[in-house]
Design a protein around this motif. Structure first.
Motif, PDB file in Angstrom:
ATOM      1  N   PRO A  13     -16.747  10.508  11.300  1.00 47.88           N
ATOM      2  CA  PRO A  13     -18.026  10.660  10.610  1.00 47.88           C
ATOM      3  C   PRO A  13     -18.056   9.772   9.364  1.00 47.88           C
ATOM      4  CG  PRO A  13     -16.617  12.526  10.092  1.00 47.88           C
ATOM      5  CD  PRO A  13     -15.881  11.682  11.106  1.00 47.88           C
ATOM      6  N   LEU A  14     -19.243   9.338   9.014  1.00 45.16           N
ATOM      7  CA  LEU A  14     -19.397   8.437   7.879  1.00 45.16           C
ATOM      8  C   LEU A  14     -18.887   9.117   6.613  1.00 45.16           C
ATOM      9  CD1 LEU A  14     -20.320   5.790   6.711  1.00 45.16           C
ATOM     10  CD2 LEU A  14     -22.587   6.787   6.398  1.00 45.16           C
ATOM     11  N   ARG A  15     -17.955   8.441   5.952  1.00 49.94           N
ATOM     12  CA  ARG A  15     -17.364   8.982   4.742  1.00 49.94           C
ATOM     13  C   ARG A  15     -16.868   7.831   3.885  1.00 49.94           C
ATOM     14  NH1 ARG A  15     -12.027  12.361   5.088  1.00 49.94           N
ATOM     15  NH2 ARG A  15     -11.227  11.483   3.210  1.00 49.94           N
ATOM     16  N   LEU A  16     -17.099   7.927   2.591  1.00 48.05           N
ATOM     17  CA  LEU A  16     -16.598   6.954   1.625  1.00 48.05           C
ATOM     18  C   LEU A  16     -15.687   7.682   0.662  1.00 48.05           C
ATOM     19  CD1 LEU A  16     -19.954   5.129   0.789  1.00 48.05           C
ATOM     20  CD2 LEU A  16     -18.254   4.475   2.486  1.00 48.05           C
ATOM     21  N   LEU A  17     -14.555   7.076   0.355  1.00 45.69           N
ATOM     22  CA  LEU A  17     -13.589   7.672  -0.555  1.00 45.69           C
ATOM     23  C   LEU A  17     -13.246   6.637  -1.617  1.00 45.69           C
ATOM     24  CD1 LEU A  17     -11.589   9.999  -1.244  1.00 45.69           C
ATOM     25  CD2 LEU A  17      -9.950   8.860   0.277  1.00 45.69           C
ATOM     26  N   LYS A  18     -13.611   6.924  -2.851  1.00 42.41           N
ATOM     27  CA  LYS A  18     -13.298   6.028  -3.956  1.00 42.41           C
ATOM     28  C   LYS A  18     -11.849   6.250  -4.363  1.00 42.41           C
ATOM     29  CE  LYS A  18     -14.967   4.829  -8.555  1.00 42.41           C
ATOM     30  NZ  LYS A  18     -15.949   5.148  -9.596  1.00 42.41           N
ATOM     31  N   ILE A  19     -11.078   5.148  -4.486  1.00 42.25           N
ATOM     32  CA  ILE A  19      -9.662   5.243  -4.810  1.00 42.25           C
ATOM     33  C   ILE A  19      -9.317   4.312  -5.967  1.00 42.25           C
ATOM     34  CG2 ILE A  19      -8.882   6.031  -2.551  1.00 42.25           C
ATOM     35  CD1 ILE A  19      -8.235   3.131  -1.839  1.00 42.25           C
ATOM     36  N   ASN A  20      -8.246   4.644  -6.675  1.00 40.78           N
ATOM     37  CA  ASN A  20      -7.820   3.811  -7.799  1.00 40.78           C
ATOM     38  C   ASN A  20      -7.021   2.608  -7.287  1.00 40.78           C
ATOM     39  OD1 ASN A  20      -5.138   4.629  -7.374  1.00 40.78           O
ATOM     40  ND2 ASN A  20      -5.264   6.248  -8.903  1.00 40.78           N
ATOM     41  N   ARG A  21      -6.626   1.741  -8.205  1.00 40.74           N
ATOM     42  CA  ARG A  21      -5.929   0.504  -7.841  1.00 40.74           C
ATOM     43  C   ARG A  21      -4.608   0.777  -7.103  1.00 40.74           C
ATOM     44  NH1 ARG A  21      -7.175  -4.217  -6.501  1.00 40.74           N
ATOM     45  NH2 ARG A  21      -8.780  -4.064  -8.057  1.00 40.74           N
ATOM     46  N   SER A  22      -3.811   1.719  -7.576  1.00 45.78           N
ATOM     47  CA  SER A  22      -2.532   2.019  -6.923  1.00 45.78           C
ATOM     48  C   SER A  22      -2.738   2.498  -5.491  1.00 45.78           C
ATOM     49  CB  SER A  22      -1.760   3.077  -7.711  1.00 45.78           C
ATOM     50  OG  SER A  22      -1.424   2.600  -8.976  1.00 45.78           O
ATOM     51  N   ALA A  23      -3.701   3.369  -5.298  1.00 46.88           N
ATOM     52  CA  ALA A  23      -3.987   3.876  -3.957  1.00 46.88           C
ATOM     53  C   ALA A  23      -4.503   2.761  -3.057  1.00 46.88           C
ATOM     54  CB  ALA A  23      -5.001   5.016  -4.030  1.00 46.88           C
ATOM     55  N   TRP A  24      -5.348   1.883  -3.608  1.00 48.72           N
ATOM     56  CA  TRP A  24      -5.875   0.769  -2.817  1.00 48.72           C
ATOM     57  C   TRP A  24      -4.741  -0.143  -2.358  1.00 48.72           C
ATOM     58  CZ3 TRP A  24      -6.026  -4.540  -2.885  1.00 48.72           C
ATOM     59  CH2 TRP A  24      -6.914  -5.132  -1.996  1.00 48.72           C
ATOM     60  N   GLU A  25      -3.818  -0.465  -3.265  1.00 46.40           N
ATOM     61  CA  GLU A  25      -2.700  -1.345  -2.904  1.00 46.40           C
ATOM     62  C   GLU A  25      -1.821  -0.712  -1.832  1.00 46.40           C
ATOM     63  OE1 GLU A  25      -0.821  -2.289  -6.614  1.00 46.40           O
ATOM     64  OE2 GLU A  25      -2.480  -3.589  -7.234  1.00 46.40           O
ATOM     65  N   LEU A  26      -1.617   0.590  -1.913  1.00 48.67           N
ATOM     66  CA  LEU A  26      -0.815   1.285  -0.912  1.00 48.67           C
ATOM     67  C   LEU A  26      -1.531   1.289   0.444  1.00 48.67           C
ATOM     68  CD1 LEU A  26       1.744   2.895  -0.307  1.00 48.67           C
ATOM     69  CD2 LEU A  26       0.542   4.930  -1.104  1.00 48.67           C
ATOM     70  N   LEU A  27      -2.816   1.627   0.446  1.00 53.46           N
ATOM     71  CA  LEU A  27      -3.562   1.655   1.706  1.00 53.46           C
ATOM     72  C   LEU A  27      -3.751   0.253   2.279  1.00 53.46           C
ATOM     73  CD1 LEU A  27      -6.207   4.435   1.052  1.00 53.46           C
ATOM     74  CD2 LEU A  27      -4.136   4.552   2.442  1.00 53.46           C
ATOM     75  N   LYS A  28      -3.823  -0.748   1.432  1.00 53.70           N
ATOM     76  CA  LYS A  28      -3.937  -2.135   1.904  1.00 53.70           C
ATOM     77  C   LYS A  28      -2.714  -2.493   2.755  1.00 53.70           C
ATOM     78  CE  LYS A  28      -6.057  -6.130   1.816  1.00 53.70           C
ATOM     79  NZ  LYS A  28      -7.230  -6.285   2.674  1.00 53.70           N
ATOM     80  N   GLN A  29      -1.539  -2.005   2.351  1.00 48.40           N
ATOM     81  CA  GLN A  29      -0.329  -2.236   3.136  1.00 48.40           C
ATOM     82  C   GLN A  29      -0.401  -1.555   4.502  1.00 48.40           C
ATOM     83  OE1 GLN A  29       3.522  -1.954   1.094  1.00 48.40           O
ATOM     84  NE2 GLN A  29       2.364  -1.665  -0.792  1.00 48.40           N
ATOM     85  N   CYS A  30      -1.188  -0.484   4.593  1.00 51.52           N
ATOM     86  CA  CYS A  30      -1.314   0.253   5.852  1.00 51.52           C
ATOM     87  C   CYS A  30      -2.194  -0.473   6.866  1.00 51.52           C
ATOM     88  CB  CYS A  30      -1.863   1.653   5.592  1.00 51.52           C
ATOM     89  SG  CYS A  30      -0.721   2.712   4.683  1.00 51.52           S
ATOM     90  N   GLU A  31      -2.929  -1.501   6.436  1.00 55.95           N
ATOM     91  CA  GLU A  31      -3.747  -2.252   7.395  1.00 55.95           C
ATOM     92  C   GLU A  31      -2.882  -2.870   8.491  1.00 55.95           C
ATOM     93  OE1 GLU A  31      -7.755  -3.825   5.246  1.00 55.95           O
ATOM     94  OE2 GLU A  31      -5.940  -4.981   4.834  1.00 55.95           O
ATOM     95  N   GLN A  32      -1.735  -3.396   8.121  1.00 54.32           N
ATOM     96  CA  GLN A  32      -0.825  -4.005   9.082  1.00 54.32           C
ATOM     97  C   GLN A  32       0.310  -3.066   9.470  1.00 54.32           C
ATOM     98  OE1 GLN A  32      -1.516  -6.988  10.450  1.00 54.32           O
ATOM     99  NE2 GLN A  32      -3.368  -6.881   9.221  1.00 54.32           N
TER     100      GLN A  32
END
Length: 93
Positions: free
Chosen positions: A32-51
C-alpha cells in the motif's frame, strides 16, 4: 536475532524506492502507498540495502543493536526482505 540472522542479508523489497532529501530521505512503498521520512543515517543504511546489505560483510554496523533493530523493524513493516546466507549446494549424482 539468531546467529544465522547475523550472517544473512537485508535488501529492499521490490518496488520500494528511496528518494534523497537534504535532511535524509523518504522511503516510498507503492502498495500500500506509504511514505516514511528518515534521517541521514537511516537513509545511508537503507541505501546499502538496495544492492543487499550482507551482515557478515558489515561487522561494525551489524554488531550495533540499534542497527539490527532498525533493519528488523523495516522488515516487519514490509520495506525490507531478509535472506539467509547462501550455502553451497550439494551435487546431485
Amino acid at each position: 536475532m539468531t546467529a544465522a540472522a547475523l550472517q544473512g542479508s537485508y535488501h529492499l523489497k521490490p518496488g520500494v524506492r528511496l528518494q534523497e532529501t537534504p535532511a535524509g530521505g523518504v522511503v516510498i512503498q507503492p502498495n500500500p502507498l506509504r511514505l516514511l521520512k528518515i534521517n541521514r543515517s537511516a537513509w545511508e543504511l537503507l541505501k546499502q540495502c538496495e544492492q543487499g546489505f550482507p551482515l557478515d560483510q558489515n561487522p561494525d554496523l551489524a554488531a550495533r543493536p540499534a542497527v539490527l533493530d532498525f533493519l528488523d523493524q523495516r522488515r516487519q513493516e514490509g520495506l525490507l526482505d531478509w535472506s539467509p546466507p547462501e550455502t553451497p549446494g550439494q551435487p546431485v549424482i
